[in-house]
Design a protein around this motif. Structure first.
Motif, short mmCIF file in Angstrom:
data_model
loop_
_atom_site.label_atom_id
_atom_site.label_comp_id
_atom_site.label_asym_id
_atom_site.label_seq_id
_atom_site.Cartn_x
_atom_site.Cartn_y
_atom_site.Cartn_z
N VAL A 12 0.84 -1.21 0.00
CA VAL A 12 0.00 0.00 0.00
C VAL A 12 0.87 1.25 0.00
CG1 VAL A 12 -1.67 1.35 1.36
CG2 VAL A 12 -2.01 -1.11 1.03
N ALA A 13 1.95 1.25 0.76
CA ALA A 13 2.85 2.40 0.80
C ALA A 13 3.52 2.62 -0.56
CB ALA A 13 3.90 2.21 1.89
N VAL A 54 -0.35 -5.68 -11.07
CA VAL A 54 -1.56 -6.41 -10.73
C VAL A 54 -1.63 -6.39 -9.20
CG1 VAL A 54 -2.71 -8.65 -10.75
CG2 VAL A 54 -1.46 -7.87 -12.77
N LEU A 55 -2.75 -5.93 -8.67
CA LEU A 55 -2.90 -5.76 -7.23
C LEU A 55 -4.21 -6.36 -6.74
CD1 LEU A 55 -2.14 -1.96 -6.92
CD2 LEU A 55 -0.69 -3.77 -6.10
N LYS A 56 -4.24 -6.63 -5.46
CA LYS A 56 -5.53 -6.92 -4.83
C LYS A 56 -6.29 -5.61 -4.78
CE LYS A 56 -4.34 -10.87 -2.08
NZ LYS A 56 -4.97 -11.66 -1.05
N ASN A 57 -7.55 -5.67 -5.12
CA ASN A 57 -8.34 -4.45 -5.21
C ASN A 57 -8.47 -3.73 -3.87
OD1 ASN A 57 -8.72 -4.81 -7.96
ND2 ASN A 57 -10.49 -6.12 -7.64
N LEU A 59 -6.22 -3.52 -1.56
CA LEU A 59 -4.98 -2.78 -1.34
C LEU A 59 -4.94 -1.53 -2.22
CD1 LEU A 59 -2.38 -5.70 -1.12
CD2 LEU A 59 -3.56 -4.53 0.74
N ALA A 60 -5.41 -1.67 -3.45
CA ALA A 60 -5.45 -0.51 -4.35
C ALA A 60 -6.41 0.55 -3.83
CB ALA A 60 -5.86 -0.96 -5.75
N ARG A 61 -7.56 0.13 -3.30
CA ARG A 61 -8.51 1.10 -2.74
C ARG A 61 -7.89 1.88 -1.59
NH1 ARG A 61 -12.08 -3.31 -2.69
NH2 ARG A 61 -13.16 -3.42 -4.66
N ARG A 62 -7.15 1.17 -0.75
CA ARG A 62 -6.49 1.85 0.38
C ARG A 62 -5.42 2.82 -0.10
NH1 ARG A 62 -6.18 -2.18 5.50
NH2 ARG A 62 -8.27 -3.01 5.22
N GLY A 71 -12.28 8.43 -6.40
CA GLY A 71 -13.51 8.06 -7.10
C GLY A 71 -13.38 6.81 -7.93
N LEU A 72 -12.17 6.43 -8.25
CA LEU A 72 -11.92 5.23 -9.05
C LEU A 72 -12.15 3.95 -8.25
CD1 LEU A 72 -10.97 4.61 -11.94
CD2 LEU A 72 -8.64 4.65 -11.10
N ALA A 73 -12.22 4.06 -6.93
CA ALA A 73 -12.35 2.88 -6.06
C ALA A 73 -13.61 2.07 -6.37
CB ALA A 73 -12.34 3.31 -4.60
N GLU A 74 -14.67 2.74 -6.81
CA GLU A 74 -15.92 2.02 -7.14
C GLU A 74 -15.73 1.08 -8.32
OE1 GLU A 74 -18.73 5.07 -7.95
OE2 GLU A 74 -18.57 5.94 -5.94
#
Length: 167
Positions: A12-13, A54-57, A59-62, A71-74
């Motif tokens: 995440v960092a 390629v990430l777990k979603n 982790l990307a949302r965080r 806004g892209l988190a949705e």
């Protein structure tokens, strides 16, 4: 293989650091893509200065929480590849060009300048010339009057030499 809590915090960092520098994020679905195709995509992204991962979603949302890309988190659902770039069009261009070659990559959404873009808007963004191409066009426009003047002067000099030789 699942990551432990420290590994997740590190990922995440790392992603948050890339997002902090970014102008554009584009996400694309990659269902059924072959490893060799993904390797080519990563090489093209590296060549253009695009961070591709390629990430777990979750982790990307965080990583995008509290940023203009929040806004892209949705849109972060399913198997996604994340393309992040400091150049406004590079991330979109890399994924859009690759999606033309390999139909197993499909652009899902993107974010630029605090706005969430749908797939059609990302394709429009990808059609904009890159910064280097724009600079080359500008240089060509700036050089045109100078080179035109040089051609005129060379033609006049050649004409004078032709007249002197005839006399």
């Amino acid at each position: 293989m699942s990551l432990n809590l420290d590994d997740k915090k590190a990922v995440v960092a790392e992603i948050a650091a890339e997002v902090a520098k970014a102008q554009t994020i584009v996400i694309a679905e990659y269902r059924g893509i072959e490893v060799s195709s993904m390797t080519k995509l990563r090489a093209q992204a590296r060549e253009k200065g695009v961070f591709l991962r390629v990430l777990k979603n979750t982790l990307a949302r965080r990583a995008v929480a509290g940023t203009p890309f929040e806004g892209l988190a949705e849109q972060m659902v399913g198997p996604l590849v994340y393309s992040i770039s400091e150049d406004a069009v590079a991330a979109a261009k890399v994924l859009n060009d690759f999606a033309k070659v390999d139909q197993k990559i499909s652009i899902k959404a993107g974010a630029y300048d605090g706005k969430v873009l749908d797939a059609a808007a990302v394709q429009q963004l990808a059609s904009i010339p890159s910064r280097e191409e724009l600079l080359a066009m500008l240089l060509g426009v700036m050089q045109a009057p100078v080179s035109g003047m040089a051609r005129v002067l060379a033609a006049v000099a050649a004409q004078k030499q032709g007249e002197e030789a005839a006399v």
